[in-house]
Design a protein around this motif. Structure first.
Motif, mmCIF file in Angstrom:
data_model
loop_
_atom_site.group_PDB
_atom_site.id
_atom_site.type_symbol
_atom_site.label_atom_id
_atom_site.label_comp_id
_atom_site.label_asym_id
_atom_site.label_seq_id
_atom_site.Cartn_x
_atom_site.Cartn_y
_atom_site.Cartn_z
ATOM 1 N N GLN A 272 -35.995 7.424 38.635
ATOM 2 C CA GLN A 272 -34.660 7.158 38.096
ATOM 3 C C GLN A 272 -34.578 7.666 36.662
ATOM 4 O O GLN A 272 -35.297 7.189 35.785
ATOM 5 N N PRO A 273 -33.698 8.632 36.406
ATOM 6 C CA PRO A 273 -33.584 9.194 35.055
ATOM 7 C C PRO A 273 -32.691 8.332 34.161
ATOM 8 O O PRO A 273 -31.878 7.547 34.644
ATOM 9 N N GLU A 274 -32.866 8.525 32.854
ATOM 10 C CA GLU A 274 -32.003 7.858 31.883
ATOM 11 C C GLU A 274 -30.623 8.519 31.836
ATOM 12 O O GLU A 274 -29.620 7.864 31.624
ATOM 13 N N SER A 275 -30.612 9.838 32.021
ATOM 14 C CA SER A 275 -29.356 10.582 31.996
ATOM 15 C C SER A 275 -29.519 11.862 32.815
ATOM 16 O O SER A 275 -30.638 12.250 33.165
ATOM 17 N N TYR A 276 -28.413 12.511 33.096
ATOM 18 C CA TYR A 276 -28.445 13.785 33.819
ATOM 19 C C TYR A 276 -29.278 14.805 33.052
ATOM 20 O O TYR A 276 -30.067 15.536 33.625
ATOM 21 N N TRP A 277 -29.121 14.845 31.753
ATOM 22 C CA TRP A 277 -29.738 15.881 30.935
ATOM 23 C C TRP A 277 -31.246 15.708 30.785
ATOM 24 O O TRP A 277 -31.951 16.673 30.525
ATOM 25 N N GLU A 278 -31.748 14.493 30.926
ATOM 26 C CA GLU A 278 -33.173 14.237 30.757
ATOM 27 C C GLU A 278 -33.894 14.021 32.081
ATOM 28 O O GLU A 278 -35.026 13.561 32.104
ATOM 29 N N ALA A 279 -33.265 14.355 33.180
ATOM 30 C CA ALA A 279 -33.814 14.075 34.505
ATOM 31 C C ALA A 279 -34.981 14.999 34.855
ATOM 32 O O ALA A 279 -34.921 16.204 34.649
ATOM 33 N N ASP A 280 -36.061 14.404 35.371
ATOM 34 C CA ASP A 280 -37.214 15.132 35.906
ATOM 35 C C ASP A 280 -36.896 15.379 37.377
ATOM 36 O O ASP A 280 -37.057 14.501 38.216
ATOM 37 N N CYS A 281 -36.409 16.563 37.688
ATOM 38 C CA CYS A 281 -35.868 16.776 39.025
ATOM 39 C C CYS A 281 -36.788 17.580 39.938
ATOM 40 O O CYS A 281 -37.589 18.392 39.490
ATOM 41 N N ALA A 282 -36.622 17.318 41.222
ATOM 42 C CA ALA A 282 -37.307 18.087 42.260
ATOM 43 C C ALA A 282 -36.531 19.376 42.513
ATOM 44 O O ALA A 282 -37.119 20.427 42.720
#
Length: 108
Positions: free
Chosen positions: A36-46
């Protein structure tokens, strides 16, 4: 406008929508994340999804990219969910998913 939700089959989705040009249309993007990310911009995404730029409202843009993210998650290999759940419990690095595994359903 940002929205974060989940888990969806072990993944979290961070979505973003913004006005285009004169504000008559809206575009949307989503990141499917291991945790679960803090925000869209800081997301660790697959992986990331472009939801289009033809939506008539911010809510419509977020809804469309949400549907697309859920659809793409449903096509992930079964072991992807266990990788996401493992990532949520510890900090073991998990590599980004290969595009070929994500788009496999489109080539068949």
């Amino acid at each position: 406008m940002e929205r974060i939700w989940g888990p969806v089959n072990g993944f979290y989705v961070a979505a973003y929508a913004a006005p285009m040009g004169d504000g008559g249309r809206y575009c949307s993007y989503a990141k499917v994340c291991w945790t679960q990310p803090e925000s869209y911009w800081e997301a660790d995404c697959a992986f990331k999804i472009f939801g289009g730029e033809h939506h008539q409202s911010l809510e419509g843009a977020l809804g469309a990219v949400s549907d697309e993210a859920r659809n793409e998650i449903s096509y992930l290999p079964r072991h992807a969910r266990s990788l996401a759940e493992q990532r949520q419990h510890d900090s073991t690095p998990v590599p980004r998913l290969f595009v070929t595994s994500l788009l496999r359903h489109r080539w068949t």
